[in-house]
Design an enzyme around this catalytic site. Structure first.
Site, mmCIF file in Angstrom:
data_model
loop_
_atom_site.group_PDB
_atom_site.id
_atom_site.type_symbol
_atom_site.label_atom_id
_atom_site.label_comp_id
_atom_site.label_asym_id
_atom_site.label_seq_id
_atom_site.Cartn_x
_atom_site.Cartn_y
_atom_site.Cartn_z
ATOM 1 N N LYS A 108 0.824 -1.209 0.000
ATOM 2 C CA LYS A 108 0.000 0.000 0.000
ATOM 3 C C LYS A 108 0.860 1.262 0.000
ATOM 4 O O LYS A 108 0.503 2.259 -0.621
ATOM 5 C CB LYS A 108 -0.963 -0.001 1.191
ATOM 6 C CG LYS A 108 -2.052 -1.053 1.053
ATOM 7 C CD LYS A 108 -3.187 -0.847 2.033
ATOM 8 C CE LYS A 108 -4.284 -1.872 1.754
ATOM 9 N NZ LYS A 108 -5.410 -1.756 2.673
ATOM 10 N N LYS A 148 -4.088 -10.158 -5.511
ATOM 11 C CA LYS A 148 -5.385 -10.476 -4.922
ATOM 12 C C LYS A 148 -6.456 -9.462 -5.315
ATOM 13 O O LYS A 148 -6.152 -8.293 -5.573
ATOM 14 C CB LYS A 148 -5.265 -10.580 -3.395
ATOM 15 C CG LYS A 148 -5.384 -9.280 -2.641
ATOM 16 C CD LYS A 148 -5.514 -9.540 -1.147
ATOM 17 C CE LYS A 148 -5.847 -8.247 -0.416
ATOM 18 N NZ LYS A 148 -7.246 -7.865 -0.503
ATOM 19 N N LYS A 192 -10.411 -4.128 -2.735
ATOM 20 C CA LYS A 192 -11.296 -2.964 -2.823
ATOM 21 C C LYS A 192 -10.556 -1.727 -3.279
ATOM 22 O O LYS A 192 -11.113 -0.829 -3.872
ATOM 23 C CB LYS A 192 -11.840 -2.554 -1.455
ATOM 24 C CG LYS A 192 -12.520 -3.568 -0.696
ATOM 25 C CD LYS A 192 -13.205 -2.897 0.488
ATOM 26 C CE LYS A 192 -13.013 -3.709 1.736
ATOM 27 N NZ LYS A 192 -11.937 -3.195 2.555
HETATM 28 P P1 ATP Z 1 -8.157 -3.041 0.985
HETATM 29 O O1 ATP Z 1 -7.671 -3.166 -0.427
HETATM 30 O O2 ATP Z 1 -8.791 -1.723 1.301
HETATM 31 O O3 ATP Z 1 -7.149 -3.515 1.989
HETATM 32 P P2 ATP Z 1 -9.420 -5.613 1.047
HETATM 33 O O4 ATP Z 1 -10.151 -5.988 -0.187
HETATM 34 O O5 ATP Z 1 -8.061 -6.198 1.265
HETATM 35 O O6 ATP Z 1 -9.379 -4.033 1.063
HETATM 36 P P3 ATP Z 1 -9.999 -5.794 3.864
HETATM 37 O O7 ATP Z 1 -11.046 -4.961 4.487
HETATM 38 O O8 ATP Z 1 -8.575 -5.389 4.020
HETATM 39 O O9 ATP Z 1 -10.334 -5.919 2.303
HETATM 40 O O10 ATP Z 1 -10.138 -7.309 4.319
HETATM 41 C C1 ATP Z 1 -11.328 -7.827 4.886
HETATM 42 C C2 ATP Z 1 -11.291 -9.343 4.912
HETATM 43 O O11 ATP Z 1 -11.416 -9.835 3.575
HETATM 44 C C3 ATP Z 1 -10.022 -9.954 5.482
HETATM 45 O O12 ATP Z 1 -10.363 -11.081 6.270
HETATM 46 C C4 ATP Z 1 -9.260 -10.389 4.266
HETATM 47 O O13 ATP Z 1 -8.430 -11.491 4.528
HETATM 48 C C5 ATP Z 1 -10.387 -10.769 3.320
HETATM 49 N N1 ATP Z 1 -9.976 -10.589 1.931
HETATM 50 C C6 ATP Z 1 -9.630 -9.433 1.333
HETATM 51 N N2 ATP Z 1 -9.308 -9.620 0.048
HETATM 52 C C7 ATP Z 1 -9.471 -10.953 -0.186
HETATM 53 C C8 ATP Z 1 -9.303 -11.785 -1.344
HETATM 54 N N3 ATP Z 1 -8.917 -11.267 -2.496
HETATM 55 N N4 ATP Z 1 -9.556 -13.103 -1.234
HETATM 56 C C9 ATP Z 1 -9.959 -13.630 -0.062
HETATM 57 N N5 ATP Z 1 -10.145 -12.912 1.075
HETATM 58 C C10 ATP Z 1 -9.897 -11.591 1.021
HETATM 59 MG MG MG Z 2 -6.781 -5.473 2.897
#
Ligand code: ATP
Ligand code: MG
Length: 327
Positions: A114, A195, A198
């Protein structure tokens, strides 16, 4: 609380996507009968990167509503907003000072990824894992269900708790974590080597849970695939197809080998077309529930639960402050 305690959370930092659902929320739903579950909307984590205040306010409600629509039962589980309990940030500061070293945080993959997107990243982004440790330790959590991307952070949480306990005497329970094996990591549709996220630059990276179902179906049809034409799970050589197979399998509750057999001799187009239909149906059903929940309902649940948790968090922070000589 007599049952074992589960804590987990999602940041209201963008559009919740299939990765969040399959990697996190879907497993939470199945755990509610066996554990006392606490599911947080981690808004203080979201502000570690820049957020528009108006959008953030809406997203906080949206995430809680997604928890409810996905099947988190407010009679069984506690859904709440992180910033409503100020003990989270108090404990993070105490852990910063008492247990955390710069080198712990410099090694964190999420920080590196990040921070690379910003010219001069904020201190909050660097310190994020300590706030996450505080979230978990404040409620004597037994188990943290996570996606693979969070293993490093929970390992750090365990280290910080052990260091604190060693120095000040038994205070924190050492939490375990549970990673869902399949779907632990749903990859980006536009780039299956990273991965699904968001905060991805392009909305073609993810299927948001609030995406228009037809638009989502188009994203699947357009998803990056690999050379060759075989529908086969092979992460090394076919990450695009492997990712789509994983999503197919989890949404349709079907073994990957069964799907491979079904599409033997058929091409990517047919496979993606079928998956597009599955995704469309999933979103249509999900959104029916989602749009039936009012903002007022969500706000009432968040308010009631923060009152409930306040007692626990206050008792814990008082114990901690006593240990370090503040109070
Ligand atoms: P950001 O990019 O803002 O970090 P994020 O998509 O990684 O957002 P988080 O809020 O950080 O989402 O994570 C919330 C939950 O979703 C965590 O338990 C994380 O492990 C899970 N998670 C996030 N992205 C994935 C993915 N691509 N596949 C499976 N689980 C995920
Ligand atoms: Mg995350």
């Amino acid at each position: 609380m007599s049952q074992k305690i589960i804590f987990s959370g999602i940041q209201p930092s963008g559009n919740l996507h299939l990765g969040n659902y399959l990697g996190a929320i879907k497993q939470w739903v199945g755990m509610q009968n066996d554990y006392q579950c606490i599911f947080c909307v981690v808004d203080y984590h979201a502000i570690t990167v820049p957020q528009d205040p108006k959008v953030l306010r809406e997203k906080i409600i949206e995430v809680a509503k997604i928890y409810l629509a996905a099947g988190i039962d407010p009679k069984k589980s506690i859904i709440f907003q992180q910033s409503a309990i100020k003990e989270h940030t108090e404990l993070a500061w105490i852990l910063n000072c008492a247990s955390t070293r710069m080198s712990d945080l410099e090694n964190m993959t999420q920080y590196k990824e990040k921070a690379a997107k910003q010219e001069n990243p904020g201190v909050g982004l660097f310190d994020y894992p300590v706030l996450m440790a505080a979230d978990i330790l404040l409620y004597d959590t037994d188990l943290v269900p996570i996606g693979e991307d969070q293993i490093q952070h929970v390992e750090l949480t365990r280290d910080l708790a052990k260091r604190f306990n060693n120095q000040y005497g038994q205070t924190f329970k050492i939490p375990e974590y549970k990673v869902r094996q399949e779907g632990a990591r749903i990859m980006g549709l536009d780039d299956p080597t990273k991965k699904m996220s968001k905060s991805a630059a392009s909305e073609n990276n993810y299927i948001a849970l609030t995406d228009d179902p037809d638009k989502a179906a188009k994203k699947i049809r357009r998803a990056a695939t690999d050379s060759g034409s075989e529908i086969k799970l092979d992460w090394e050589n076919k990450p695009g197809v492997s990712n789509l197979l994983t999503i197919y399998s989890l949404l349709n509750n079907q073994e990957i080998s069964e799907i491979e057999a079904e599409f033997a001799g058929k091409g990517y187009g047919e496979f993606k077309g079928k998956l597009a239909e599955i995704v469309k149906k999933f979103l249509t059903d999900f959104q029916k529930k989602y749009y039936n929940i009012s903002n007022q309902q969500v706000q009432n649940i968040l308010k009631k639960n923060s009152q409930k948790l306040k007692k626990l968090s206050l008792a814990k922070i008082t114990e901690i402050k006593n240990k370090i000589g503040i109070n």
